[in-house]
Design a protein around this motif. Structure first.
Motif, short mmCIF file in Angstrom:
data_model
loop_
_atom_site.label_atom_id
_atom_site.label_comp_id
_atom_site.label_asym_id
_atom_site.label_seq_id
_atom_site.Cartn_x
_atom_site.Cartn_y
_atom_site.Cartn_z
N ALA A 82 0.82 -1.21 0.00
CA ALA A 82 0.00 0.00 0.00
C ALA A 82 0.85 1.26 0.00
CB ALA A 82 -0.93 -0.01 1.21
N GLN A 83 2.01 1.23 0.69
CA GLN A 83 2.84 2.43 0.76
C GLN A 83 3.50 2.77 -0.57
OE1 GLN A 83 5.78 1.49 3.73
NE2 GLN A 83 7.12 0.44 2.27
N ALA A 84 3.67 1.76 -1.43
CA ALA A 84 4.29 2.00 -2.74
C ALA A 84 3.27 2.43 -3.79
CB ALA A 84 5.01 0.74 -3.22
N ALA A 85 1.99 2.25 -3.51
CA ALA A 85 0.95 2.48 -4.51
C ALA A 85 0.94 3.89 -5.10
CB ALA A 85 -0.42 2.16 -3.91
N PRO A 86 1.05 4.97 -4.29
CA PRO A 86 0.98 6.32 -4.89
C PRO A 86 2.06 6.59 -5.93
CG PRO A 86 0.68 6.43 -2.51
CD PRO A 86 1.12 5.03 -2.81
N LEU A 87 3.24 5.98 -5.76
CA LEU A 87 4.33 6.21 -6.71
C LEU A 87 4.26 5.28 -7.92
CD1 LEU A 87 7.30 6.78 -4.24
CD2 LEU A 87 5.98 8.50 -5.48
N VAL A 88 3.50 4.20 -7.81
CA VAL A 88 3.38 3.25 -8.91
C VAL A 88 2.16 3.57 -9.77
CG1 VAL A 88 3.10 0.80 -9.52
CG2 VAL A 88 4.57 1.45 -7.61
N GLN A 89 1.14 4.17 -9.17
CA GLN A 89 -0.12 4.47 -9.88
C GLN A 89 0.09 5.21 -11.20
OE1 GLN A 89 -3.36 3.61 -8.71
NE2 GLN A 89 -4.00 4.25 -10.76
N PRO A 90 0.98 6.23 -11.27
CA PRO A 90 1.17 6.94 -12.54
C PRO A 90 1.64 6.05 -13.69
CG PRO A 90 2.09 8.22 -10.74
CD PRO A 90 1.73 6.89 -10.18
N TYR A 91 2.36 4.97 -13.38
CA TYR A 91 2.80 4.06 -14.45
C TYR A 91 1.60 3.36 -15.09
CZ TYR A 91 7.56 4.69 -12.72
OH TYR A 91 8.76 5.23 -12.35
N HIS A 92 0.56 3.10 -14.29
CA HIS A 92 -0.66 2.50 -14.86
C HIS A 92 -1.47 3.55 -15.60
CE1 HIS A 92 -5.00 1.45 -14.70
NE2 HIS A 92 -4.54 0.29 -15.13
N ASP A 93 -1.57 4.73 -15.01
CA ASP A 93 -2.36 5.80 -15.65
C ASP A 93 -1.80 6.16 -17.02
OD1 ASP A 93 -3.88 5.78 -13.37
OD2 ASP A 93 -2.93 7.55 -12.48
N SER A 94 -0.47 6.05 -17.18
CA SER A 94 0.16 6.39 -18.45
C SER A 94 0.24 5.21 -19.42
CB SER A 94 1.58 6.91 -18.20
OG SER A 94 2.39 5.90 -17.62
N GLY A 95 -0.22 4.02 -18.97
CA GLY A 95 -0.22 2.85 -19.83
C GLY A 95 1.10 2.11 -19.88
N GLN A 96 2.05 2.46 -19.01
CA GLN A 96 3.35 1.78 -19.02
C GLN A 96 3.29 0.42 -18.33
OE1 GLN A 96 5.26 5.50 -17.48
NE2 GLN A 96 6.88 4.97 -18.94
N ILE A 97 2.35 0.26 -17.40
CA ILE A 97 2.02 -1.06 -16.87
C ILE A 97 0.54 -1.30 -17.11
CG2 ILE A 97 3.88 -1.03 -15.16
CD1 ILE A 97 1.82 -0.46 -13.01
N GLN A 98 0.18 -2.55 -17.31
CA GLN A 98 -1.19 -2.86 -17.73
C GLN A 98 -2.15 -3.14 -16.57
OE1 GLN A 98 1.61 -3.80 -19.69
NE2 GLN A 98 0.83 -2.02 -20.78
N GLY A 99 -1.62 -3.33 -15.37
CA GLY A 99 -2.48 -3.61 -14.24
C GLY A 99 -1.77 -3.36 -12.93
N LEU A 100 -2.53 -3.13 -11.85
CA LEU A 100 -1.95 -2.82 -10.55
C LEU A 100 -2.89 -3.29 -9.45
CD1 LEU A 100 0.10 -1.33 -8.68
CD2 LEU A 100 -1.24 0.76 -9.08
N VAL A 101 -2.34 -4.04 -8.50
CA VAL A 101 -3.07 -4.42 -7.29
C VAL A 101 -2.23 -3.96 -6.11
CG1 VAL A 101 -3.99 -6.32 -5.90
CG2 VAL A 101 -4.14 -6.41 -8.40
N ALA A 102 -2.79 -3.09 -5.27
CA ALA A 102 -2.02 -2.48 -4.19
C ALA A 102 -2.64 -2.79 -2.84
CB ALA A 102 -1.92 -0.97 -4.40
N GLY A 103 -1.87 -3.43 -1.98
CA GLY A 103 -2.25 -3.63 -0.60
C GLY A 103 -3.46 -4.51 -0.39
#
Length: 250
Positions: free
Chosen positions: A200-221
């Motif tokens: 969960a603590q890493a989610a705010p910094l990883v979220q932009p990679y999903h929003d920009s389409g650089q990663i295709q999915g994200l599950v946080a915490g």
């Protein structure tokens, strides 16, 4: 001292009471995060014969959280019968990742761990090791943890480069690991699809990679894992512990 004891008692009650009293009110999410839905949809569309690489890097202090967060994703992959290759870029993730897969495969009838899962072990060297893996995976990790030639295994024998995997699932508590994978995997043509399961603590910094389409999915915490389980309607540790999590946060 009395105040400290009182606060400790309140926190302990908040954690343990929901396990004994199931009728306590809990606010269950009714809207599912887009990144979680995207992760589920991506895994659901993977061809059953196409292997997936799971790469882990996390510290021992967050092993519990990442075990819960990754449980629904790993169980979904196993339930679909998808071949899996495991690799860890730090020592602690090496053993934990194998344990998670053994547990998931044991609860899924018909999924033979020996035939479907190949553990490529520990990849040293940090970013340099990752560069070698992206450049030539067969040379970077020639043997499995059983000290057998890895790439003759039926689950990954047709994999010549990272692009031949249906996707790469990252298990990490460090957003810098996600950044490094995004950068290095971009050197391959076509670039492999990336999914991230993070704390969960890493989610705010990883979220932009999903929003920009650089990663295709994200599950946080725990909350991301809960949403995943609710969509699939398959309960797990996240749904069982969510009341305690919510009362403790409150």
């Amino acid at each position: 001292r009395l105040i400290k004891i009182l606060v400790a008692v309140i926190l302990l009650l908040a954690v343990f009471l929901p396990f004994g009293i199931r009728s306590l009110p809990v606010v269950i999410p009714v809207l599912f995060p887009k990144e979680v839905v995207d992760t589920l949809d991506f895994i659901q569309e993977i061809p059953a014969e196409k292997p997936v690489l799971i790469a882990a890097q996390f510290g021992t202090g967050l092993t519990g959280e990442l075990s819960w967060s990754s449980e629904p994703v790993i169980e979904h992959l196993v339930s679909r019968g998808i071949p899996l290759a495991l690799v860890s870029t730090n020592v602690s993730g090496y053993a934990v990742l194998e344990e998670l897969l053994l547990r998931a495969s044991a609860s899924t009838p018909g999924y033979r761990y020996e035939d479907k899962v190949i553990n490529l072990g520990y990849l040293p060297g940090g970013t340099i090791g990752m560069i070698s893996l992206v450049g030539d995976a067969r040379t970077a990790l020639p043997y499995s943890t059983d000290l057998e030639p890895a790439w003759v295994n039926s689950s990954i024998e047709n994999v010549a480069s990272l692009s031949d995997f249906a996707g790469v699932v990252l298990l990490t508590d460090d957003p810098e690991v996600v950044r490094a994978w995004v950068e290095q995997s971009g050197r391959v043509e076509p670039a492999p699809s990336l999914l991230a399961v993070v704390s969960a603590q890493a989610a705010p910094l990883v979220q932009p990679y999903h929003d920009s389409g650089q990663i295709q999915g994200l599950v946080a915490g725990s909350s991301g894992a809960l949403s995943y389980q609710m969509i699939r309607q398959v309960p797990g540790k996240a749904s069982a512990t969510y009341p305690s999590y919510q009362f403790a946060v409150l």
